[in-house]
Design an enzyme around this catalytic site. Structure first.
Site, PDB file in Angstrom:
ATOM      1  N   CYS A 170       0.711  -1.286  -0.073  1.00  0.00           N
ATOM      2  CA  CYS A 170      -0.172   0.087   0.009  1.00  0.00           C
ATOM      3  C   CYS A 170       0.839   1.279  -0.076  1.00  0.00           C
ATOM      4  O   CYS A 170       0.523   2.306  -0.648  1.00  0.00           O
ATOM      5  CB  CYS A 170      -0.905   0.086   1.254  1.00  0.00           C
ATOM      6  N   GLY A 173     -38.812   6.688  46.207  1.00  0.00           N
ATOM      7  CA  GLY A 173     -38.230   5.221  46.206  1.00  0.00           C
ATOM      8  C   GLY A 173     -38.012   4.737  47.618  1.00  0.00           C
ATOM      9  O   GLY A 173     -38.062   5.426  48.405  1.00  0.00           O
ATOM     10  N   ASP A 202     -29.555  -5.554  41.975  1.00  0.00           N
ATOM     11  CA  ASP A 202     -31.027  -5.204  41.944  1.00  0.00           C
ATOM     12  C   ASP A 202     -31.277  -4.803  40.705  1.00  0.00           C
ATOM     13  O   ASP A 202     -31.966  -3.484  40.532  1.00  0.00           O
ATOM     14  CB  ASP A 202     -31.343  -4.027  43.071  1.00  0.00           C
TER      15      ASP A 202
HETATM   16  P1  ADP Z   1     -34.803   4.950  45.248  1.00  0.00           P
HETATM   17  O1  ADP Z   1     -33.301   4.535  44.840  1.00  0.00           O
HETATM   18  O2  ADP Z   1     -34.853   5.869  46.486  1.00  0.00           O
HETATM   19  O3  ADP Z   1     -35.644   3.695  45.395  1.00  0.00           O
HETATM   20  P2  ADP Z   1     -35.518   5.510  42.707  1.00  0.00           P
HETATM   21  O4  ADP Z   1     -34.421   5.599  42.037  1.00  0.00           O
HETATM   22  O5  ADP Z   1     -36.509   4.640  42.368  1.00  0.00           O
HETATM   23  O6  ADP Z   1     -35.314   5.997  44.182  1.00  0.00           O
HETATM   24  O7  ADP Z   1     -36.231   6.958  42.195  1.00  0.00           O
HETATM   25  C1  ADP Z   1     -37.559   7.298  42.198  1.00  0.00           C
HETATM   26  C2  ADP Z   1     -38.396   7.845  41.023  1.00  0.00           C
HETATM   27  O8  ADP Z   1     -37.544   8.802  40.790  1.00  0.00           O
HETATM   28  C3  ADP Z   1     -37.936   6.753  39.683  1.00  0.00           C
HETATM   29  O9  ADP Z   1     -38.951   6.138  39.608  1.00  0.00           O
HETATM   30  C4  ADP Z   1     -37.871   7.734  38.900  1.00  0.00           C
HETATM   31  O10 ADP Z   1     -39.110   8.154  38.181  1.00  0.00           O
HETATM   32  C5  ADP Z   1     -37.167   9.131  39.507  1.00  0.00           C
HETATM   33  N1  ADP Z   1     -35.946   9.026  39.067  1.00  0.00           N
HETATM   34  C6  ADP Z   1     -34.790   8.663  39.744  1.00  0.00           C
HETATM   35  N2  ADP Z   1     -33.726   9.081  39.363  1.00  0.00           N
HETATM   36  C7  ADP Z   1     -33.927   9.806  38.283  1.00  0.00           C
HETATM   37  C8  ADP Z   1     -33.021  10.262  37.150  1.00  0.00           C
HETATM   38  N3  ADP Z   1     -31.682  10.356  37.426  1.00  0.00           N
HETATM   39  N4  ADP Z   1     -33.474  11.037  36.198  1.00  0.00           N
HETATM   40  C9  ADP Z   1     -34.916  11.014  36.227  1.00  0.00           C
HETATM   41  N5  ADP Z   1     -35.751  10.540  36.986  1.00  0.00           N
HETATM   42  C10 ADP Z   1     -35.255   9.878  37.944  1.00  0.00           C
END
Ligand code: ADP
Length: 636
Positions: free
Chosen positions: A133, A388, A498
């Site tokens: 080449c 959550g 999880d």
């Molecule tokens: P935890 O970890 O306390 O159980 P989650 O992670 O389940 O809380 O968050 C609860 C809700 O918040 C989720 O179902 C989602 O709808 C929203 N959520 C969490 N993190 C984000 C993110 N980074 N961006 C947008 N929405 C989010």
């Protein structure tokens, strides 16, 4: 010995390690495993392999690429490819182009974490003491052609995937956990390299360097996996996030219409959202093909909704590019410019550039180099997103500019000190399919965990509420996204514990990212204890977790199978008719989820592979990425 990934009989060229050794071609049985590619003598009569003739260790490989066939090549030598390692190139001849593609694909996949991948290669053979080449006469001479798709990089979602950081090896990762970390180098950049900004970057700390899109910068120093120091053309210096820049290799990066690594369904989504007749973009045709596709949206066919067409950019034997016969161009930008003015056989001329880039700068690892403790005064809370296990999650801005999600950890819900220790490690995890941890506020109570914000929220809701008539490609792309994020975690030897649709989020482009990795270890809640607790994810757990609380990447694999099932049922509850204790009885006895209507037998077989009773018999995430990618390649 590690498992065979693929094997086949190919013609191999002698390597002529000594100048005097003859040039000859022999048929050999090639066997690829995760550690080695080996070749054997083959006994046709008994149809089995004989003696081992040679092998190359995977971690010694620097490049895997096609080779131009020789002039007047005989039919059995029309599809050569090369494996470059310290002893020079090993030339192998596949029987068809498809087989060659498949091997290159698999090989690139196994070498993608190698440290010394080359940026340039020789597209033609080394023959008679010379590179055909470039006529260089030194066998070790650097390649003369830039690799369009570097050898590694299968992660997806960002525009710079192919030159993507090669994640640190587990060894490097171990070092990075030590008190004086040697930062793992993930991005493949080197000091002195010129890069182009794919996004604007507004400094987050006074030490940062502002970047303008499409401008060039020089790398001065590699700080860690995610940050580099760079200089602009005026001589200003500072830190920049490494995922905002690319080394200009194929020269297309600076064009607004080039959406590197966007796949077909993302392109369709974007074009449909823009909803402009003649909206177009150019994307990579497949993972490693080095080819490009023009995707065009048109409403001119009379339907109100509009539709997308995809045209592969073809090349002539002379290396010219074309979309329509008779209109050939020396390069892709010229071709695009021509078709911006002339439909010439396309459904429409290319009227409007559609680009995902400007709106969606990727997340940075942390909010500045070395920053992980965030000043809560710099956070503004805008709205509640949900709540959550740990409490309320809010959407907000950092420094009034950057979107963030803020988890406000309800006191008593988390073992905070342990988490804070681990957060530093988690901040270093960066992948397009993982929700980025930006930092923590630990100086006040409640403590906050600040992460990337994803506007389409939780995957489970998205599946249940927004996804109306998903295409098979769209569903599989979601699985692919998760498998890629998880393959990265698996490589980092980080167990999620999880994984489920509720712990994935969806961004504005529909890309799925995995979140809350490892967090379950810090839950303080009696209801969360393995198998017994009502909040424990029994429905996502394999027998060894239900019976002995044995977590591993293989238990994540099981959960991934269940998550695929959630995707293909658009968010149904797994084993909906059973309660947790029924599941603890039945699953270890062999009971499994049924095949969702939307899942083909092939898709369901992937789920059932993940639900193998024996953890070792389950695939790895890296296997799953490959399996899913192969399926997607065949759908596109
Ligand atoms: P935890 O970890 O306390 O159980 P989650 O992670 O389940 O809380 O968050 C609860 C809700 O918040 C989720 O179902 C989602 O709808 C929203 N959520 C969490 N993190 C984000 C993110 N980074 N961006 C947008 N929405 C989010």
């Amino acid at each position: 010995m590690s498992e065979v990934i693929i094997e086949d009989i190919f013609m191999k060229r002698s390597q002529q390690k000594k100048k005097t050794s003859p040039l000859n071609y022999k048929e050999r049985l090639f066997v690829l495993t995760q550690d080695k590619i080996s070749y054997y003598d083959y006994d046709y009569e008994k149809a089995k392999k004989k003696g081992l003739k040679g092998s190359v260790e995977i971690d010694k490989i620097k490049c895997v690429e096609t080779v131009m066939p020789e002039d007047n090549a005989p039919p059995e030598r029309l599809y050569p490819f090369q494996i470059v390692y310290d002893d020079g190139p090993l030339y192998i001849f596949a029987k068809t182009d498809n087989v060659r593609k498949q091997w290159i694909h698999k090989l690139k996949n196994v070498v993608r974490f190698n440290k010394d991948l080359l940026q340039k290669y020789h597209p033609c053979f080394w023959e008679d003491g010379m590179w055909k080449c470039c006529q260089q006469e030194v066998k070790q001479a650097m390649g003369c052609k830039l690799l369009e798709m570097r050898n590694g990089g299968i992660s997806k979602g960002s525009h710079r995937k192919s030159r993507k950081p090669l994640p640190p090896t587990p060894e490097e990762e171990k070092t990075s956990r030590s008190p004086h970390p040697q930062p793992p180098q993930q991005h493949g950049f080197s000091v002195g390299m010129t890069v182009i900004a794919e996004y604007e970057y507004t400094p987050m700390t006074p030490q940062d360097l502002e970047m303008k899109k499409d401008e060039q910068y020089t790398i001065l120093d590699i700080c860690d996996a995610n940050w580099v120091r760079a200089k602009d053309k005026y001589g200003n210096e500072g830190y920049i996030p490494s995922n905002y820049v690319v080394e200009a290799l194929n020269g297309l990066e600076k064009f607004e219409w080039y959406c590197k690594n966007m796949n077909r369904s993302q392109a369709e989504n974007l074009l449909k959202t823009e909803n402009k007749d003649g909206g177009f973009l150019v994307r990579d045709s497949g993972k490693y093909s080095g080819k490009y596709t023009v995707s065009v949206f048109t409403k001119s066919t009379g339907d109100m909704v509009g539709s997308c067409r995809h045209y592969n950019i073809l090349t002539t034997e002379q290396g010219q590019f074309y979309l329509a016969e008779k209109h050939y161009f020396n390069n892709i930008p010229d071709l695009i410019t021509y078709h911006q003015h002339n439909a010439a056989g396309l459904v429409s001329r290319l009227k409007h550039i559609v680009s995902a880039r400007a709106q969606n700068a990727p997340s940075t690892a942390g909010l500045g180099y070395g920053v992980w403790e965030i000043d809560p005064h710099q956070l503004t809370f805008i709205k509640e997103l949900g709540s959550g296990q740990f409490g309320v999650v809010k959407y907000g801005k950092w420094q009034g500019r950057h979107d963030v999600a803020i988890k406000m950890i309800r006191e008593g819900s988390m073992s905070e000190d342990d988490f804070i220790d681990e957060a530093k490690v988690m901040m270093k995890l960066r992948h397009e399919n993982l929700v980025q941890l930006y930092g923590v506020c630990t100086k006040q109570r409640p403590i906050y965990i600040v992460t990337e914000f994803l506007s389409n929220g939780c995957l489970l809701n998205y599946l249940r509420e927004y996804l109306q008539h998903p295409s098979p490609v769209e569903l599989l792309e979601m699985c692919k996204d998760v498998s890629e994020g998880m393959a990265y975690l698996e490589y980092q030897q980080f167990i999620h514990r999880d994984l489920a649709a509720r712990n994935c989020l969806v961004d504005a482009n529909g890309t799925v990212k995995v979140t809350d990795f490892g967090l379950s270890r810090y839950v303080l809640d009696d209801e969360y204890t393995p198998s017994a607790g009502s909040k424990f994810p029994v429905r996502w757990s394999p027998p060894e977790v239900l019976l002995y609380s044995k977590f591993s990447s293989k238990s994540d694999i099981w959960a991934f199978g269940v998550l695929m099932w959630e995707i293909y049922t658009l968010g149904r509850m797994p084993y909906e008719r059973l309660n947790n204790s029924d599941i603890v009885d039945k699953v270890p006895a062999g009971y499994r989820l049924y095949r969702p209507q939307m899942a083909s037998d092939r898709i369901y077989s992937i789920m059932t592979m993940c639900w193998h009773e024996k953890p070792d018999e389950r695939p790895t995430f890296q296997d799953l990425v490959m399996i899913i990618q192969d399926l997607l390649d065949n759908m596109h």
